[in-house]
Write an enzyme that holds these catalytic residues in place. Structure first.
Site, PDB file in Angstrom:
ATOM      1  N   PRO A 137      58.036  43.947  55.275  1.00 18.47           N
ATOM      2  CA  PRO A 137      57.058  44.725  55.727  1.00 18.47           C
ATOM      3  C   PRO A 137      57.166  46.195  55.031  1.00 18.47           C
ATOM      4  O   PRO A 137      58.060  46.845  54.853  1.00 18.47           O
ATOM      5  CB  PRO A 137      57.529  44.908  57.264  1.00 18.47           C
ATOM      6  N   GLY A 138      55.900  46.477  54.684  1.00 15.20           N
ATOM      7  CA  GLY A 138      55.438  47.860  54.138  1.00 15.20           C
ATOM      8  C   GLY A 138      54.653  48.866  54.978  1.00 15.20           C
ATOM      9  O   GLY A 138      55.249  49.439  55.691  1.00 15.20           O
TER      10      GLY A 138
ATOM     11  N   CYS B  72      37.762  65.441  38.839  1.00 17.18           N
ATOM     12  CA  CYS B  72      36.508  65.350  38.009  1.00 17.18           C
ATOM     13  C   CYS B  72      36.288  63.814  37.816  1.00 17.18           C
ATOM     14  O   CYS B  72      36.372  63.327  36.749  1.00 17.18           O
ATOM     15  CB  CYS B  72      36.434  66.082  36.695  1.00 17.18           C
ATOM     16  N   GLU B  73      35.996  63.308  38.925  1.00 17.75           N
ATOM     17  CA  GLU B  73      35.714  61.931  39.114  1.00 17.75           C
ATOM     18  C   GLU B  73      34.569  61.716  40.168  1.00 17.75           C
ATOM     19  O   GLU B  73      34.894  62.078  41.005  1.00 17.75           O
ATOM     20  CB  GLU B  73      36.637  60.865  39.362  1.00 17.75           C
TER      21      GLU B  73
END
Ligand SMILES: *Cc1c(COP(=O)(O)O)cnc(C)c1O
Length: 435
Positions: free
Chosen positions: A282-283, A362-363
């Site tokens: 599990p994460g 800047c995206e």
């Protein structure tokens, strides 16, 4: 369902017993904040849910690999699921016992194998024939025996998760096609390997217990066939991908870990009774709702057709919204005189207005939330992005040459810096030769 350790008290968001406004005042913005109590609460819920098959619980380091976070879990007895030698270093630094570490990933290098063998990890999850041959060579040269689980691709074609995180289908790069795996188990010419495990990991997150049980039916059938051919499987690792709610603190919109664990244990009980051992990985179900990202409003501007709120951090700290189309709750950390759960973000309507919450990168893809209803915001207001503990800081970058945020671990009324804020010196550190 367990209660959240992030809640509003008299209009101020708290992390356990600490107002997050105090954390911002002391450590600056932006900031990742984790709750040790929430991590433990989540870990214990998993342990309880899977108790009937008593698995080795290997926390997925890649979901949130801060050593301070790993220590909290290691002290509770958790093992770790690693996908690189770097993550091995993290697990060892946190004091995790090597015999509780499993190593997955399609591209393990010789050097990574060497390090993992030297550390004495529990098991390699091997994903191809060539990898198996390489591991045989490396283990033989080191005079070691490597314990191996083959990661089997059993072609679960529709795990109902995002295309970028579905790992169980036949068109993904993961695992060994079932037929090939069955042949590999029965080939006996790899003397430095003990190939007694079977590993699956279907994707992340998997919203339906049905996906696990369907895959496990196949696993059970394969184990029976292998036994008939004289090859025993003594360890089954069923991977991770257990879902969490990114919308509701009470988690009512996803199956609970209790429900999923019960369904899986029911399936596997016969194998358990025959002495088969289990592992799970599990994460996010441990780390996601145990972490917040705090950021501050730099500007509020009016675009052509919408209001745009610009924070001091964005996809450089949390890329999930743009990478996976993920929904993250977001809300100011000061809200009227409200007391209660962070679920307020989905129910409060009076006085709210639709806006985009974006970062400074800047995206166009740099956003936390688009067309979200929020109360009036002003420069300097601190915002909380909830459920940001998993795949948040672990995927953060320095894109646009912005130093990564600090990470704070809170337990009760105590806060500790588990990763200091990066500096501009850190940004240039590896380029010193060219200065
Ligand atoms: C990423 C990963 C996990 C954890 O997935 P979660 O959705 O965070 O539970 C488990 N096992 C393997 C092999 C993984 O790659």
């Amino acid at each position: 369902m367990t209660t959240s350790q992030f809640h509003y008290l008299n209009g101020v968001l708290h992390a356990e017993a600490i107002p997050v406004t105090d954390l911002i005042a002391e450590y600056g913005s932006p900031l990742y904040v984790y709750s040790a109590t929430q991590l433990l609460q989540n870990y214990r819920a998993i342990r309880a849910a899977f108790a009937p098959i008593d698995p080795l619980i290997c926390y997925s380091v890649k979901s949130c690999g801060n050593v301070g976070v790993l220590k909290v879990l290691a002290n509770e007895g958790a093992g770790m699921d690693i996908v690189s030698a770097g993550e091995l270093q993290r697990a060892l630094a946190a004091g995790v016992s090597p015999d509780r570490i499993v190593f997955a990933g399609v591209g393990k290098s010789r050097e990574e194998m060497k390090q993992a063998l030297a550390a004495g990890i529990f098991m390699f999850n091997v994903e191809s024939t060539q990898e198996l041959d390489r591991l045989q060579a490396v283990a033989a040269a080191a005079g070691k025996k490597a314990r191996v689980a083959l990661r089997v691709n059993i072609d679960v074609s529709d795990p109902g998760t995002h295309a970028k995180t579905a790992t169980g289908g036949r068109h993904t790069k993961f695992g060994i096609p079932l037929q090939q795996a069955q042949e590999l188990y029965l080939s006996t010419d790899r003397s430095a390997l003990e190939i007694t495990g079977l590993h699956i990991h279907l994707g992340s997150p998997i919203p339906s217990p049905q996906t696990y049980t369907a895959a496990l039916d196949k696993v059970i059938e394969v184990i029976a066939q292998l036994r008939e051919s004289g090859h025993d499987i003594t360890m089954v690792n069923i991977g991770g991908g257990y879902p969490v709610s990114y919308r509701d603190p009470n988690g009512t919109d996803v199956p609970s870990i209790g429900e999923i664990g019960a369904r899986i244990c029911e399936k596997l009980h016969a194998l358990y009774d025959q002495g088969v051992k289990f592992a799970i990985e599990p994460g996010r179900v441990i780390s996601a709702n145990a972490g917040l990202l705090l950021g501050s409003v730099e500007y509020v501007k009016q675009g052509w057709d919408r209001k745009i709120v610009i924070l001091d951090t964005g996809m450089n700290s949390l890329i999930r919204p743009t990478l996976y189309g993920a929904h993250h709750p977001i809300w100011p950390v000061r809200y009227e005189d409200y007391s209660g759960s962070w679920g307020v973000y989905s129910t409060a309507t009076a006085g709210t207005e639709e806006m985009d919450v974006v970062g400074p990168i800047c995206e166009t893809g740099d956003f936390f939330a688009l067309q979200r209803h929020l109360p009036p915001l002003a420069q300097g207001d601190v915002m909380a992005v909830f459920c940001a503990g998993a795949y948040g800081m672990s995927q953060a970058s320095q894109y646009n040459s912005r130093p990564r945020p600090a990470e704070i671990l809170v337990e009760g009324a105590r806060a500790s810096v588990v990763r200091r804020r990066e500096s501009y010196k850190d940004l240039l550190e590896h380029e010193v030769d060219s200065l």
